[in-house]
Design an enzyme around this catalytic site. Sequence first.
Site, PDB file in Angstrom:
ATOM      1  N   THR A  32      37.808  35.190  40.485  1.00  0.00           N
ATOM      2  CA  THR A  32      38.215  34.563  41.740  1.00  0.00           C
ATOM      3  C   THR A  32      36.973  34.070  42.475  1.00  0.00           C
ATOM      4  OG1 THR A  32      40.125  36.010  41.812  1.00  0.00           O
ATOM      5  CG2 THR A  32      39.420  35.071  43.921  1.00  0.00           C
ATOM      6  N   ASP A  87      33.329  35.746  35.970  1.00  0.00           N
ATOM      7  CA  ASP A  87      33.623  36.109  37.359  1.00  0.00           C
ATOM      8  C   ASP A  87      32.393  35.876  38.225  1.00  0.00           C
ATOM      9  OD1 ASP A  87      35.031  36.991  39.559  1.00  0.00           O
ATOM     10  OD2 ASP A  87      35.624  38.899  38.674  1.00  0.00           O
ATOM     11  N   GLY A  88      32.596  35.830  39.520  1.00  0.00           N
ATOM     12  CA  GLY A  88      31.496  35.691  40.467  1.00  0.00           C
ATOM     13  C   GLY A  88      31.083  37.046  41.009  1.00  0.00           C
ATOM     14  N   ALA A  89      30.156  37.050  41.956  1.00  0.00           N
ATOM     15  CA  ALA A  89      29.720  38.301  42.587  1.00  0.00           C
ATOM     16  C   ALA A  89      29.147  37.982  43.959  1.00  0.00           C
ATOM     17  CB  ALA A  89      28.674  39.007  41.730  1.00  0.00           C
ATOM     18  N   ASP A  90      29.187  38.973  44.824  1.00  0.00           N
ATOM     19  CA  ASP A  90      28.589  38.824  46.158  1.00  0.00           C
ATOM     20  C   ASP A  90      27.121  39.243  46.141  1.00  0.00           C
ATOM     21  OD1 ASP A  90      31.106  38.045  47.091  1.00  0.00           O
ATOM     22  OD2 ASP A  90      31.697  40.146  47.236  1.00  0.00           O
ATOM     23  N   GLY A 101      34.341  41.361  45.898  1.00  0.00           N
ATOM     24  CA  GLY A 101      35.493  41.594  46.754  1.00  0.00           C
ATOM     25  C   GLY A 101      35.537  40.790  48.033  1.00  0.00           C
ATOM     26  N   ARG A 102      34.569  39.839  48.200  1.00  0.00           N
ATOM     27  CA  ARG A 102      34.656  38.966  49.386  1.00  0.00           C
ATOM     28  C   ARG A 102      36.022  38.290  49.434  1.00  0.00           C
ATOM     29  NH1 ARG A 102      35.288  34.248  49.579  1.00  0.00           N
ATOM     30  NH2 ARG A 102      34.840  34.072  47.361  1.00  0.00           N
ATOM     31  N   GLU A 109      40.088  42.056  39.427  1.00  0.00           N
ATOM     32  CA  GLU A 109      38.813  41.687  38.788  1.00  0.00           C
ATOM     33  C   GLU A 109      38.247  42.878  38.005  1.00  0.00           C
ATOM     34  OE1 GLU A 109      37.144  38.239  41.805  1.00  0.00           O
ATOM     35  OE2 GLU A 109      36.738  40.320  42.284  1.00  0.00           O
ATOM     36  N   LYS A 127      22.645  35.236  45.518  1.00  0.00           N
ATOM     37  CA  LYS A 127      23.357  36.492  45.232  1.00  0.00           C
ATOM     38  C   LYS A 127      22.438  37.570  44.660  1.00  0.00           C
ATOM     39  CE  LYS A 127      27.268  34.529  46.321  1.00  0.00           C
ATOM     40  NZ  LYS A 127      28.320  34.274  45.379  1.00  0.00           N
TER      41      LYS A 127
HETATM   42  C1  5RP Z   1      36.304  37.750  44.955  1.00  0.00           C
HETATM   43  C2  5RP Z   1      34.939  37.969  44.435  1.00  0.00           C
HETATM   44  C3  5RP Z   1      34.142  36.748  44.126  1.00  0.00           C
HETATM   45  O1  5RP Z   1      33.909  36.702  42.759  1.00  0.00           O
HETATM   46  C4  5RP Z   1      32.840  36.817  44.875  1.00  0.00           C
HETATM   47  O2  5RP Z   1      33.114  36.933  46.249  1.00  0.00           O
HETATM   48  C5  5RP Z   1      31.987  35.555  44.635  1.00  0.00           C
HETATM   49  O3  5RP Z   1      32.614  34.439  45.170  1.00  0.00           O
HETATM   50  P1  5RP Z   1      31.919  33.025  45.196  1.00  0.00           P
HETATM   51  O4  5RP Z   1      31.748  32.600  43.775  1.00  0.00           O
HETATM   52  O5  5RP Z   1      32.863  32.146  45.980  1.00  0.00           O
HETATM   53  O6  5RP Z   1      30.596  33.162  45.902  1.00  0.00           O
HETATM   54  O7  5RP Z   1      34.475  39.061  44.229  1.00  0.00           O
HETATM   55  O8  5RP Z   1      36.931  38.970  45.255  1.00  0.00           O
END
Ligand code: 5RP
Length: 237
Positions: A32, A87-90, A101-102, A109, A127
């Site tokens: 997400t 997947d992405g990450a904060d 989890g943003r 996930e 990040k």
């Molecule tokens: C969603 C997440 C996203 O993977 C995380 O926040 C990164 O989002 P983005 O790619 O928009 O920076 O953990 O729950």
Amino acid sequence: MVDASALAAGKREAGYRAADMVADGMVVGLGTGSTVFYAMERLAARIREGLRITGIPTSYQAAIRARACGIPLATLNDYPVIDLAIDGADQVDPGFALIKGRGAAQTQEKCVAFAARSLVIVADLSKLTRQLDAVVPIEVLASAYVPLIRHLEAIGGVPVLREGIKKDGPVITDNGNMVIDCGFGPISDPAAFDIRLSSIPGVVTCGLFTTFSEKTTVIVGDSGGCQVLSRDGQFPL
Ligand code: 5RP
């Protein structure tokens, strides 16, 4: 001041590179957020050229975007083993512990990451951090948010119940729960803290991801291109 167009370019570089790691016939976890969106965009182009994959989305957002991209979807129950999850990450630290989890999607996930043979994290340079210190999103049972807020305060956290935007009141996750964003300052032992938070009754899923690092590759992008990082390699910070 962070340049928004450079950040977007970095996300695109990372997302496209991750999508190019996908091989024909794979079952692919679809994370997400905005960076995975670029991976889906590239997967859509490859599907038009003949790539055949099955996507396992981690949220309603991921499913909606995947459908718009023409990515065939199934569920984790249909495919309990995933070849590769993107997947992405904060935040990402040098040992590949993550805060996620943003987007309030960390529960699905984490299930998809757990089921995946390999996890590819796509991120822009902002990040990366030497030590995790961002707020930790914690999905919690709505029926227990008050005692959980008190407990998180008692262990030194600064918890805030996440509020909706364009929706009054709390955010309700795709799984029907609430989210507490909790600041703890620098986290010295993410793995131990993950276990500690995850074992509090009423916590559904905390946003610390510390058990997948051995199967994780991190792709970090900026406007000039992207780097594929491995845990024992160089960390560009
Ligand atoms: C969603 C997440 C996203 O993977 C995380 O926040 C990164 O989002 P983005 O790619 O928009 O920076 O953990 O729950």
